[in-house]
Design a protein around this motif. Structure first.
Motif, mmCIF file in Angstrom:
data_model
loop_
_atom_site.group_PDB
_atom_site.id
_atom_site.type_symbol
_atom_site.label_atom_id
_atom_site.label_comp_id
_atom_site.label_asym_id
_atom_site.label_seq_id
_atom_site.Cartn_x
_atom_site.Cartn_y
_atom_site.Cartn_z
ATOM 1 N N PHE A 1 0.849 -1.199 0.000
ATOM 2 C CA PHE A 1 0.000 0.000 0.000
ATOM 3 C C PHE A 1 0.881 1.246 0.000
ATOM 4 C CE2 PHE A 1 -4.143 -1.858 2.032
ATOM 5 C CZ PHE A 1 -4.349 -2.600 0.870
ATOM 6 N N HIS A 2 2.154 1.066 0.298
ATOM 7 C CA HIS A 2 3.146 2.152 0.263
ATOM 8 C C HIS A 2 3.995 1.975 -0.993
ATOM 9 C CE1 HIS A 2 2.490 3.283 4.563
ATOM 10 N NE2 HIS A 2 2.149 2.008 4.652
ATOM 11 N N LYS A 3 3.962 2.922 -1.885
ATOM 12 C CA LYS A 3 4.732 2.819 -3.129
ATOM 13 C C LYS A 3 6.238 2.746 -2.849
ATOM 14 C CE LYS A 3 4.562 7.855 -4.013
ATOM 15 N NZ LYS A 3 5.795 8.170 -3.285
ATOM 16 N N GLU A 4 6.645 3.250 -1.674
ATOM 17 C CA GLU A 4 8.063 3.246 -1.316
ATOM 18 C C GLU A 4 8.622 1.829 -1.181
ATOM 19 O OE1 GLU A 4 6.221 7.011 0.405
ATOM 20 O OE2 GLU A 4 5.705 4.871 0.295
ATOM 21 N N GLU A 5 7.743 0.858 -0.902
ATOM 22 C CA GLU A 5 8.193 -0.527 -0.753
ATOM 23 C C GLU A 5 8.860 -1.031 -2.027
ATOM 24 O OE1 GLU A 5 8.380 -4.808 0.178
ATOM 25 O OE2 GLU A 5 8.876 -2.887 1.105
ATOM 26 N N GLU A 6 8.167 -0.932 -3.156
ATOM 27 C CA GLU A 6 8.711 -1.455 -4.406
ATOM 28 C C GLU A 6 9.792 -0.536 -4.988
ATOM 29 O OE1 GLU A 6 5.821 -3.743 -6.973
ATOM 30 O OE2 GLU A 6 4.400 -2.580 -5.775
ATOM 31 N N GLU A 7 9.849 0.692 -4.504
ATOM 32 C CA GLU A 7 10.894 1.626 -4.942
ATOM 33 C C GLU A 7 12.214 1.375 -4.227
ATOM 34 O OE1 GLU A 7 7.896 5.433 -5.865
ATOM 35 O OE2 GLU A 7 9.145 5.395 -4.068
ATOM 36 N N GLY A 8 12.187 0.582 -3.153
ATOM 37 C CA GLY A 8 13.397 0.360 -2.362
ATOM 38 C C GLY A 8 13.816 1.613 -1.627
ATOM 39 N N ASN A 9 12.842 2.339 -1.111
ATOM 40 C CA ASN A 9 13.088 3.636 -0.466
ATOM 41 C C ASN A 9 13.760 3.462 0.896
ATOM 42 O OD1 ASN A 9 12.251 5.980 1.355
ATOM 43 N ND2 ASN A 9 11.683 6.765 -0.669
#
Length: 402
Positions: free
Chosen positions: A121-129
């Motif tokens: 639900f957090h786009k940062e997860e798949e971005e590797g943030n």
């Protein structure tokens, strides 16, 4: 690979909070779990931490919500299931980071479990943030990766969060079993070692063939993967599936040349195929040699000679890996080849062979025949398993070792 990596057995979790990355991305129907294999394999890890009187914070993804919260992809349906399996109440947080989830964690008592909402639900997860990973890391004392199915992904909860735990990071029991099972295939298992590769996607498996050709005794190639090989050897394949042939033609020729120079490993192709004049279950069919499929016809299953040929090799094998069906097994009229191979692997397993099956379609084919409990090990990650077969250390495992 497993020798220098810590597992949950290397830690006492008493009074500690463990962040456990699991893979609860399971198939469901009306919020009922259809296949709970991945969850069942991770339960021993969770139970170990609870038994140590530690606290558990579970992180998982579910589906592909692409950074947008949605009821369809919520993990709430897991609460009652996990509670029943673990025989304790399961706490739930609708957030993964922030003050509210930190409050939940601080209030956790020893032996309690908190499940976080879908991490994707957090786009940062798949971005590797990295900032996002730091916020997650604040929730625990020890990081545990037990999510083999996504350990080939460069995601925050897989490869970034371990950076914040120095030597307080490890893998769970599921990950350990996956690694040990694959090591039995990669040259350490009892010989003869046979790998059966099927399915339609040849591009994802070419490098596997090149990397393992010197380690194993037999490579059986079937399904849609076979036709590009047949074509490059001058065969006529009619209208059979031909994935990205122009891009991989030279590579296929190199593999054939490499195979011909290898005395120890044999690449085996089907001898005959069941062909159809259209792509549907009720199409007109006939059986022809795989090297002479007429125009307008397409191969949809392996034929009787191929079944006998492959099954004879499997019967003599002591270590077997299977990934990918041998035909369009979803159509009942073209499922016999895949089912026959499944039965042969089960028979060899019952006689003492070690069998490893991975990939959604292969496992689905086993379930059609109620064979899933008759295999030595079902891998929980098709893509991750294939990456391991390329003899690369998965990013998620590398992050624990470093």
């Amino acid at each position: 690979m497993i020798e220098n990596i810590k597992t949950v057995n290397d830690f006492n979790f008493k009074n500690k909070t463990a962040i456990v990355r699991v893979d609860f991305n399971v198939p469901i129907n009306n919020n009922l779990i259809i296949d709970d294999t991945r969850i069942q394999y991770s339960l021993p890890t969770i139970r170990k931490i609870i038994h140590d009187h530690g606290k558990v914070v579970l992180i998982s993804h579910f589906g592909r919500p692409k950074g947008i919260p949605s009821k369809i992809y919520s993990l709430r349906f897991m609460i009652s299931y996990l509670s029943h399996q673990l025989k304790i109440p399961i706490k739930f947080s609708e957030y993964c980071i922030g003050s509210s989830v930190e409050k939940y964690v601080n209030e956790l008592k020893n032996g309690e479990v908190l499940l976080l909402e879908n991490i994707r639900f957090h786009k940062e997860e798949e971005e590797g943030n990295e900032k996002f990973a730091f916020q997650l890391a604040k929730l625990g004392d020890i990081y545990v990766n037990d999510a083999f199915g996504v350990s080939h992904r460069f995601h925050s909860s897989i490869t970034i969060i371990p950076k914040f735990f120095k030597n307080k990071k490890c893998i769970g029991f599921l990950m350990k079993k996956e690694i040990q099972s694959l090591q039995k295939i990669l040259g350490k298992g009892k010989k003869p070692i046979t790998i059966l590769l099927g399915g339609a996607k040849i591009t994802s498996k070419i490098s596997i063939i090149k990397n393992i050709i010197h380690l194993i005794d037999n490579i059986l190639i079937g399904g849609g993967m076979a036709y590009p090989f047949i074509k490059v050897q001058g065969g006529k394949i009619g209208n059979s599936i031909l994935e990205k042939y122009n891009e991989i033609e030279k590579i296929l020729k190199n593999i054939i040349d490499l195979y011909q120079k290898q005395n120890q490993t044999n690449i085996h192709f089907p001898k005959d195929v069941v062909i159809a004049d259209s792509f549907n279950n009720k199409a007109n069919t006939k059986i022809v040699p795989i090297y002479s499929i007429p125009n307008g016809w397409k191969g949809l299953d392996i034929g009787p000679q191929s079944i006998k040929y492959f099954c004879d090799i499997i019967r003599k094998s002591k270590t077997i890996l299977w990934n990918g069906p041998l035909g369009v097994f979803e159509f009942s009229n073209f499922s016999f080849g895949t089912k026959s191979i499944a039965k042969a692997i089960v028979n060899s397993t019952e006689k003492g062979a070690f069998s490893l099956v991975g990939g959604g379609d292969s496992i689905a084919a086993l379930r059609m025949e109620n064979y899933e409990n008759k295999i030595s090990y079902l891998s929980t990650g098709g893509g991750a398993m294939l990456e391991c077969l390329k003899q690369t250390i998965l990013p998620g495992i590398k992050a624990i070792i470093e």
